[in-house]
Design an enzyme around this catalytic site. Structure first.
Site, PDB file in Angstrom:
ATOM      1  N   SER A 103       0.832  -1.195   0.000  1.00  0.00           N
ATOM      2  CA  SER A 103       0.000   0.000   0.000  1.00  0.00           C
ATOM      3  C   SER A 103       0.874   1.255   0.000  1.00  0.00           C
ATOM      4  O   SER A 103       1.690   1.437  -0.892  1.00  0.00           O
ATOM      5  CB  SER A 103      -0.956  -0.038   1.187  1.00  0.00           C
ATOM      6  OG  SER A 103      -1.985   0.919   1.048  1.00  0.00           O
ATOM      7  N   ASP A 237      -9.569  -3.567  -6.220  1.00  0.00           N
ATOM      8  CA  ASP A 237      -8.906  -2.803  -5.170  1.00  0.00           C
ATOM      9  C   ASP A 237      -9.348  -1.343  -5.272  1.00  0.00           C
ATOM     10  O   ASP A 237      -9.035  -0.653  -6.244  1.00  0.00           O
ATOM     11  CB  ASP A 237      -7.386  -2.907  -5.336  1.00  0.00           C
ATOM     12  CG  ASP A 237      -6.621  -2.335  -4.159  1.00  0.00           C
ATOM     13  OD1 ASP A 237      -7.184  -1.477  -3.449  1.00  0.00           O
ATOM     14  OD2 ASP A 237      -5.464  -2.726  -3.956  1.00  0.00           O
ATOM     15  N   HIS A 266      -6.959  -6.038  -0.788  1.00  0.00           N
ATOM     16  CA  HIS A 266      -5.899  -5.064  -0.519  1.00  0.00           C
ATOM     17  C   HIS A 266      -5.267  -5.326   0.848  1.00  0.00           C
ATOM     18  O   HIS A 266      -4.044  -5.347   0.974  1.00  0.00           O
ATOM     19  CB  HIS A 266      -6.485  -3.648  -0.566  1.00  0.00           C
ATOM     20  CG  HIS A 266      -5.475  -2.560  -0.368  1.00  0.00           C
ATOM     21  ND1 HIS A 266      -4.822  -1.959  -1.418  1.00  0.00           N
ATOM     22  CD2 HIS A 266      -4.996  -1.968   0.754  1.00  0.00           C
ATOM     23  CE1 HIS A 266      -3.983  -1.034  -0.952  1.00  0.00           C
ATOM     24  NE2 HIS A 266      -4.083  -1.030   0.362  1.00  0.00           N
TER      25      HIS A 266
END
Length: 291
Positions: A103, A237, A266
């Site tokens: 991320s 996502d 995610h």
């Protein structure tokens, strides 16, 4: 803030079972911030270890972190400098590295490679990378107003919940995570930190900066390091939608840019950490076999 270190050498490559690999936890001050460090392998201090027994490769995992010596260590710029400072003070300069980001950790990873080109990075694995247009993503459009303008109103309910007994907090977390097919026990323990006002304040502040500062993809740094990078995007996502995958794939057709076909979310650490770890190991076999 967490830095996870995994050394790859004779001891760790011979060990076939998870139980045989030593795991150490310690807390240090880095850039004035208390930092949790998880070390996997027999090396407690890389700077004090004799060169002949040092691991040949170090995996540095940069998780999604949902002054002082640095002006803003809990902001996005501060987090990048925090990771670089950690490497300078705890890892030999000539140590070969594999960087793994998830991320916003992917954005931090690219910035580290940009700001410290002297790092001996063999490969960087960027998982579900939020490296561009976060505020314009489906999730960003929903949360940006809350994170940037209304986050302070969330502090009071968190403060009140912090007085609940630990068993009640644990039950609440288990209830929220009840839909996971294979919940990771560590996810429950980590989620309990969200009952801390300080932790929530830092997470929301960092997230608000992400919305404002993660705008344009750094195509220059990607181009300069393309052969070292592995991108892994999700199909559904909402932080880095499939459109972002298609566009970066078009801009860098020779890059190792993959799209998940397994339905992994995610936040894979909640229920698919082992599966993702196994995939990464397969992707890095060319490096590991050359050690």
């Amino acid at each position: 803030m967490t830095a996870d270190m995994l050394g790859a050498g004779e001891e760790s490559t011979r060990s076939g079972s998870e139980e045989q690999v030593p795991l150490y936890e310690e807390f240090i001050y880095c850039c004035g911030a208390a930092t949790q460090v998880l070390k996997c392998g027999p090396w407690k201090d890389l700077l004090e270890t004799e060169s002949k027994t040092l691991p040949r490769l170090l995996f540095l995992i940069i998780p999604d972190t949902d002054i002082k010596e640095l002006e803003d260590v809990f902001g996005l710029h501060g987090q990048i400098e925090h990771k670089l400072d950690f490497l300078r003070k705890n890892v030999p300069k000539d140590m070969k590295l594999v960087l793994i980001g998830h991320s916003i950790g992917c954005y931090i990873t690219l910035e580290m490679m940009k700001r410290a080109s002297e790092l001996q990075v063999l490969r960087s694995v960027l998982l579900f990378p939020t490296i561009e247009r976060m505020a314009q993503s489906p999730q960003g459009k929903l949360l940006t107003p809350v994170l940037c303008k209304l986050r302070y109103i969330l502090y009071m309910p968190v403060y009140l919940l912090s007085f609940l007994p630990e068993r009640v907090k644990t039950s609440m977390v288990q209830f929220v995570l009840r839909g996971l097919k294979y919940p990771d026990e560590a996810s429950i323990v980590t989620s309990l930190n969200l009952f801390s006002v300080d932790c929530v304040a830092n997470v929301l502040y960092m997230a608000s900066q992400e919305m404002m500062k993660v705008v344009e993809r750094d195509s220059t740094t990607i181009k300069q390091n393309l052969k070292k990078l592995i991108f892994y995007y999700g199909v559904a996502d909402n932080w880095c939608p499939q459109q972002y995958f298609e566009e970066i794939k078009m801009d860098f057709p020779d890059g190792d840019i993959r799209l998940c076909e397994k339905g992994i979310r995610h936040a894979f650490v909640l229920d698919a950490s082992r599966e993702v770890a196994a995939m990464i190991t397969d992707w890095l076999q060319d490096i590991l076999t050359r050690l």
